[in-house]
Scaffold this active site. Structure first.
Site, PDB file in Angstrom:
ATOM      1  N   GLY A  23      60.307  52.977   0.777  1.00 28.68           N
ATOM      2  CA  GLY A  23      60.305  53.701  -0.490  1.00 28.68           C
ATOM      3  C   GLY A  23      61.678  54.164  -0.946  1.00 28.68           C
ATOM      4  N   SER A  24      62.737  53.707  -0.288  1.00 25.05           N
ATOM      5  CA  SER A  24      64.082  54.171  -0.658  1.00 25.05           C
ATOM      6  C   SER A  24      64.575  53.450  -1.908  1.00 25.05           C
ATOM      7  CB  SER A  24      65.050  53.929   0.507  1.00 25.05           C
ATOM      8  OG  SER A  24      64.987  52.591   0.944  1.00 25.05           O
ATOM      9  N   ASP A  25      65.056  54.198  -2.876  1.00 29.49           N
ATOM     10  CA  ASP A  25      65.625  53.601  -4.078  1.00 29.49           C
ATOM     11  C   ASP A  25      66.855  54.373  -4.503  1.00 29.49           C
ATOM     12  OD1 ASP A  25      64.915  55.761  -5.937  1.00 29.49           O
ATOM     13  OD2 ASP A  25      62.839  55.070  -5.729  1.00 29.49           O
ATOM     14  N   TYR A  33      56.567  60.392   1.376  1.00 29.11           N
ATOM     15  CA  TYR A  33      55.424  60.221   0.482  1.00 29.11           C
ATOM     16  C   TYR A  33      54.357  61.268   0.804  1.00 29.11           C
ATOM     17  CZ  TYR A  33      57.112  55.810  -1.503  1.00 29.11           C
ATOM     18  OH  TYR A  33      57.810  54.840  -2.182  1.00 29.11           O
ATOM     19  N   LYS A 217      59.644  42.544  -6.500  1.00 30.70           N
ATOM     20  CA  LYS A 217      60.535  43.519  -7.142  1.00 30.70           C
ATOM     21  C   LYS A 217      61.567  44.034  -6.157  1.00 30.70           C
ATOM     22  CE  LYS A 217      59.176  47.677  -8.682  1.00 30.70           C
ATOM     23  NZ  LYS A 217      58.185  48.470  -9.439  1.00 30.70           N
ATOM     24  N   LYS A 219      64.779  46.906  -5.645  1.00 27.53           N
ATOM     25  CA  LYS A 219      65.467  48.111  -6.121  1.00 27.53           C
ATOM     26  C   LYS A 219      66.941  47.777  -6.329  1.00 27.53           C
ATOM     27  CE  LYS A 219      61.802  50.646  -5.784  1.00 27.53           C
ATOM     28  NZ  LYS A 219      61.218  51.421  -6.878  1.00 27.53           N
ATOM     29  N   ASP A 247      64.491  47.169 -10.381  1.00 27.84           N
ATOM     30  CA  ASP A 247      64.083  48.548 -10.672  1.00 27.84           C
ATOM     31  C   ASP A 247      65.246  49.490 -10.362  1.00 27.84           C
ATOM     32  OD1 ASP A 247      62.886  51.028 -10.872  1.00 27.84           O
ATOM     33  OD2 ASP A 247      61.252  50.598  -9.472  1.00 27.84           O
ATOM     34  N   GLU A 273      63.377  47.692 -14.722  1.00 28.51           N
ATOM     35  CA  GLU A 273      62.461  48.839 -14.745  1.00 28.51           C
ATOM     36  C   GLU A 273      63.251  50.136 -14.678  1.00 28.51           C
ATOM     37  OE1 GLU A 273      59.240  48.320 -12.044  1.00 28.51           O
ATOM     38  OE2 GLU A 273      58.972  50.453 -11.677  1.00 28.51           O
ATOM     39  N   GLU A 300      56.229  55.032 -14.833  1.00 29.06           N
ATOM     40  CA  GLU A 300      55.780  55.901 -13.739  1.00 29.06           C
ATOM     41  C   GLU A 300      56.201  57.347 -13.963  1.00 29.06           C
ATOM     42  OE1 GLU A 300      58.305  53.634 -10.876  1.00 29.06           O
ATOM     43  OE2 GLU A 300      58.608  55.561  -9.929  1.00 29.06           O
ATOM     44  N   ASP A 323      50.593  54.993 -14.612  1.00 34.39           N
ATOM     45  CA  ASP A 323      50.524  55.587 -13.274  1.00 34.39           C
ATOM     46  C   ASP A 323      49.264  56.455 -13.248  1.00 34.39           C
ATOM     47  OD1 ASP A 323      52.537  56.633 -10.792  1.00 34.39           O
ATOM     48  OD2 ASP A 323      51.026  58.063 -11.470  1.00 34.39           O
ATOM     49  N   HIS A 350      52.140  50.934 -12.231  1.00 32.07           N
ATOM     50  CA  HIS A 350      52.942  51.420 -11.116  1.00 32.07           C
ATOM     51  C   HIS A 350      52.008  51.789  -9.970  1.00 32.07           C
ATOM     52  CE1 HIS A 350      54.775  54.969  -8.957  1.00 32.07           C
ATOM     53  NE2 HIS A 350      55.630  54.018  -8.716  1.00 32.07           N
ATOM     54  N   ALA A 351      52.396  51.417  -8.746  1.00 37.67           N
ATOM     55  CA  ALA A 351      51.592  51.823  -7.594  1.00 37.67           C
ATOM     56  C   ALA A 351      52.509  51.985  -6.387  1.00 37.67           C
ATOM     57  CB  ALA A 351      50.463  50.844  -7.348  1.00 37.67           C
ATOM     58  N   GLY A 352      51.916  51.971  -5.200  1.00 35.54           N
ATOM     59  CA  GLY A 352      52.683  52.297  -3.986  1.00 35.54           C
ATOM     60  C   GLY A 352      52.399  53.737  -3.629  1.00 35.54           C
ATOM     61  N   GLU A 381      51.330  46.591  -9.179  1.00 35.97           N
ATOM     62  CA  GLU A 381      52.271  46.739  -8.056  1.00 35.97           C
ATOM     63  C   GLU A 381      51.491  46.939  -6.752  1.00 35.97           C
ATOM     64  OE1 GLU A 381      55.072  49.951  -8.536  1.00 35.97           O
ATOM     65  OE2 GLU A 381      56.454  49.027  -7.089  1.00 35.97           O
TER      66      GLU A 381
END
Lengths: 441, 441
Positions: A23-25, A33, A217, A219, A247, A273, A300, A323, A350-352, A381
């Site tokens: 989940g790192s961006d 999370y 996708k 990042k 993204d 994105e 999102e 979202d 958007h998901a995750g 997603e």
């Protein structure tokens, strides 16, 4: 005796995802999370589950907001609530004192969304249907009655919404059969987190294609040279026929977004994105104009239907990313799906996170059956983590989401997972320090 | 020993204003003016005061948000904090986990603003100056360094900001003398609350003119026939030479705003404030185009500088209404003042509530001395209630705000007032039921 809502319980639940940088961006290097998780219970013992996704610190504020809104739900007659969740949504969003803290944005709006979604979960469980099917069985008139058009009529009237829903009616049964047989397209963000090294990136890209994905996708936005190198690796790994979306998670100002994306054009990015602030409608329009044919996607962090309305009016987006937890629940997402259909713009949710795949799949599948009637240029997603905590986890096979069959909105988390990850007193946190950061909860 | 912030204390304080319908408008019939009040204390015993204005229910959420952000301030060295509050503002708004709850909007953003404002209050007390004077003594370079231009550069660069501040430099001393001698224009909303009857409206309008006001404001949007009658009463009471602004508090959709205001045109309204959702930039632009020459004003609910940027880029507003507590404190308001100056749009701050007059007067006076250099078509809102609770209350004489002379941002509330109105355990609430509404805190 009339069945009523007897209680709303809320839990601050956090998963220590920051340790592996899942989940790192560019904006969020170390997310944990998390969710403000909530359960409605009725005097007959029925339940409705909901959650607001968060990323660590601050979840306690989100929990506080759910608790402050809960008295508007407790004591309500269940038959009335499930027959018209839109009436509850209007009361929650419109409370004349609490709305000062928004209006219709931030933690109070997301708290309203968590409660409204839990009511829909309860409604679908009572009806014995997955939520997508409950929604897809509503008449056009019933759907329109669930939407608040107050601030939307300059872009979409009740009559226009009704007309587009009626146009989609004849094909509903056939599309539902196809959905149950073949599922709904997914795309994957699993390969592309910024915290992953090149070897892991290349391997996960190849695996994604082997798994059947036609869109992945990555990042971007940390460092330009890194982005150029990583895009090259990804493009070589997937070949020319698979789409690669990128993204930036809001990292750029408008001129910077245009310059940076110019450097990545050679790798044929499918969409960019969140190129800039999610509030910047006109900025997105400027980026889109400068970067065409690269598409612009956002959503999102787009906090309500009024913002989506403007993104569409301003020709600022090619892809609407709803979202499940950002806006005031299913009802506001119905409004956004109708707006997108009115403007002919595809929705790619958007998901995750925690539970976002589980919840939002219902909305996309409803859209396919009863609103847009299409999966063309559409995909939900998918990120393959934390699903093991859900009672009815999202299932993706061959790059497609399978249609849920269990009654409800798939929001329920296993009791053992809640107990383990409760913050700060659950066993997983008793021995785990919180993520790096400058604040502590 | 280095002086550090030793504690942040917060209080939920509420005033039972709903009982007399002071502050009643189309969206908010029964407000209880309230605040999440906070005090920074240092290891040397110095204090900085701040507050986030709220209207009753939900104040406990705002307090929770301040408490969650407070650890980012506690322990910080005071010399560094007061030398560069902008660095703190960036850390508070940018926290990689908490920003998910915004970003830059709602309760987390207002909590950041409360803390940033308290640091400026501390800075001004240490300097022995009222805040407006502390700001007006900064060089153009120092002012620009306090602003986050990240999302603003497509409308305003550092260089453009510097140029306009330098152009205003030569006149600073003269304007400061004039400000100290004559004060700053005020306008009054006291006559126009929706809950007041016709006799009280007419009487208060006449009194306002006798008191020296050249601009008054009426709430509208409840009922069209009532609005037509009340506008007629007000216009007859003040005569043709006094401006009457009207305020719909977001009650309308775009087409409705245009129709309704068309019916009031005969009474020569000066501006229409908040005709629709504060998020609807394009909607405001459409309303403005349809209603010209009636001006369009908004801002008290415009949640950050990116939104103000777009309102200006889209030619959507004639009047920028900054609010001291909505955005991330003094620093973000500096950005908004610079944007307004760049686009040549006058700033007429939103005030009233609890402490909004006290705080925002400093920003308008700084704008006069060092940014716009003008009071033409400018006035600060004034509402004459709750000032008795402040140690350094706003003072309005002959329709003009007098320049504060006490060190600080005038945010401090008397200890006795805090103790009396603490919610829910203060003596004023032990015997008073909360306002009518569907939720309880």
């Amino acid at each position: 005796m009339t069945e009523r809502i007897s209680s709303v319980t809320t839990v601050d639940v956090r998963f220590p995802t920051s340790r592996h940088r899942d989940g790192s961006d560019a904006m969020n290097p170390f997310p944990d999370y998390s969710a403000a998780y909530l359960v409605l219970r009725t005097t007959s013992g029925a339940e409705g589950h909901g959650l607001v996704f968060t990323v660590g610190r601050g979840t306690e504020i989100q929990v506080a907001a759910v608790r402050s809104l809960a008295p508007m739900v407790v004591g309500q007659p269940v038959d009335e609530l499930v027959a018209d969740p839109g009436a509850l949504a209007r009361r929650l969003v419109g409370d004349s004192q609490i709305r000062w803290l928004g209006p219709a944005k931030g933690v109070v709006h997301m708290a309203a969304g968590g409660l409204v979604n839990a009511v829909w979960d309860l409604a679908a469980r009572r009806a014995g249907k997955p939520l997508w099917k409950l929604l897809a069985d509503l008449t056009p008139e019933q759907i329109v009655a669930q939407v608040d058009f107050h601030y939307l009529r300059d872009a979409l009237t009740e009559g226009e919404a009704l007309a587009l829903l009626r146009r989609a009616e004849p094909g509903r049964a056939q599309r539902e059969r196809l959905l149950r047989a073949e599922g709904y397209p997914a795309y994957t963000t699993t390969p592309g987190w910024l915290g992953y090294d090149d070897e892991k990136l290349a391997r996960l890209c190849a695996e994604a294609v082997a798994d059947g994905y036609r869109l992945i996708k990555l990042k971007v936005g940390g460092n330009l040279a890194d982005d150029v190198r990583r895009m090259g690796i990804a493009r070589r790994a997937v070949g020319p026929g698979v789409r690669i979306a990128v993204d930036a998670n809001q990292i750029w100002g408008v001129p910077e977004a245009i310059r940076w994306m110019g450097e990545l054009a050679e790798f044929d990015p499918y969409w960019i994105e969140e190129p800039t602030s999610p509030d910047d409608v006109l900025g997105h329009a400027a980026v889109r104009k400068a970067l065409a044919p690269v598409r612009v996607a956002t959503g999102e962090h787009v906090h309500n239907a009024v913002m989506f309305k403007q993104l569409l009016q301003a020709d600022a987006v090619d892809v609407v990313q709803i979202d499940a937890c950002r806006v005031a629940g299913v009802n506001e997402n119905l409004a956004i799906l109708l707006l997108a259909a009115r403007f002919g713009v595809p929705v790619c949710p958007h998901a995750g996170g925690v539970g976002l795949c589980e919840l939002v799949q219902h909305l996309a599948m409803f859209d396919l059956v009863a609103v847009s009637g299409s999966t063309e240029d559409r995909a939900i997603e998918y990120v393959d983590h934390l699903h093991e905590h859900f009672v009815d986890p999202a299932r993706v096979r061959g790059g497609r989401y399978l249609a849920p069959t269990a009654p409800g909105m798939s929001a329920e988390i296993h009791a053992a997972s809640l107990a383990d990850h409760r913050y700060p007193d659950g066993p997983r946190w008793a021995t785990t320090p919180a993520a790096a950061g400058t604040a502590s909860a």
